[in-house]
Enzyme design. Sequence first.
Site, PDB file in Angstrom:
ATOM      1  N   HIS A   7     -43.005  64.176 -40.175  1.00 19.49           N
ATOM      2  CA  HIS A   7     -43.543  63.264 -41.185  1.00 19.49           C
ATOM      3  C   HIS A   7     -45.005  63.616 -41.459  1.00 19.49           C
ATOM      4  CE1 HIS A   7     -40.479  59.793 -40.322  1.00 19.49           C
ATOM      5  NE2 HIS A   7     -39.895  60.959 -40.504  1.00 19.49           N
ATOM      6  N   GLU A  44     -47.659  61.814 -41.448  1.00 22.26           N
ATOM      7  CA  GLU A  44     -48.582  61.252 -40.460  1.00 22.26           C
ATOM      8  C   GLU A  44     -48.601  62.085 -39.176  1.00 22.26           C
ATOM      9  OE1 GLU A  44     -46.413  57.513 -42.138  1.00 22.26           O
ATOM     10  OE2 GLU A  44     -45.999  59.660 -41.946  1.00 22.26           O
ATOM     11  N   CYS A  49     -43.457  54.636 -40.470  1.00 18.12           N
ATOM     12  CA  CYS A  49     -42.265  54.215 -39.726  1.00 18.12           C
ATOM     13  C   CYS A  49     -42.692  53.897 -38.289  1.00 18.12           C
ATOM     14  CB  CYS A  49     -41.215  55.330 -39.743  1.00 18.12           C
ATOM     15  SG  CYS A  49     -41.678  56.776 -38.758  1.00 18.12           S
ATOM     16  N   CYS A 107     -44.278  56.924 -36.446  1.00 21.85           N
ATOM     17  CA  CYS A 107     -45.620  57.297 -36.886  1.00 21.85           C
ATOM     18  C   CYS A 107     -46.667  56.250 -36.517  1.00 21.85           C
ATOM     19  CB  CYS A 107     -45.623  57.568 -38.386  1.00 21.85           C
ATOM     20  SG  CYS A 107     -44.663  59.042 -38.821  1.00 21.85           S
TER      21      CYS A 107
END
Length: 146
Positions: A55, A57, A85, A88
């Site tokens: 992701h 992040e 999420c 993260c």
Amino acid sequence: MDLYSDEYFMKEALKEAQKALDKDEVPIGAVIVSNNQIIARAHNLTETLNDVTAHAEMQAITAAANYLGGKYLTDCTLYVTLEPCVMCIGASAWAQLTKVVFGAPDLKKGYTRYNLKMTHPKTEIVSGVLKNDCSRLIQDFFKNKR
């Protein structure tokens, strides 16, 4: 718009999201800022790397830690175009980020749907920065996929 404002840095995260879109990745972008300087830029790479943890992040946290030479990102702010999420936001807590700023809410997989206490106790959360721009990018991506 002020230089060094949340809006300024979110626009930089949106540039990263556009890079993801150009690669046919879910268009999420992130930047990490320390002392009003961007020290890490990243975007979603889950398809490119064939890695569900890639992701924006996570990529940004790793890049910032490498830049600073340590795993803790105290006195740093994460700007991300979509609500993190649970993975993260958990990583942001472990990294001890001072502030997390996100644009669009993620009603399906955002951490606030599951547990508001997942952040580091000292982390400030700011939501809704350039929300419409961030939302539009994601919504258009999924409309075009269907």
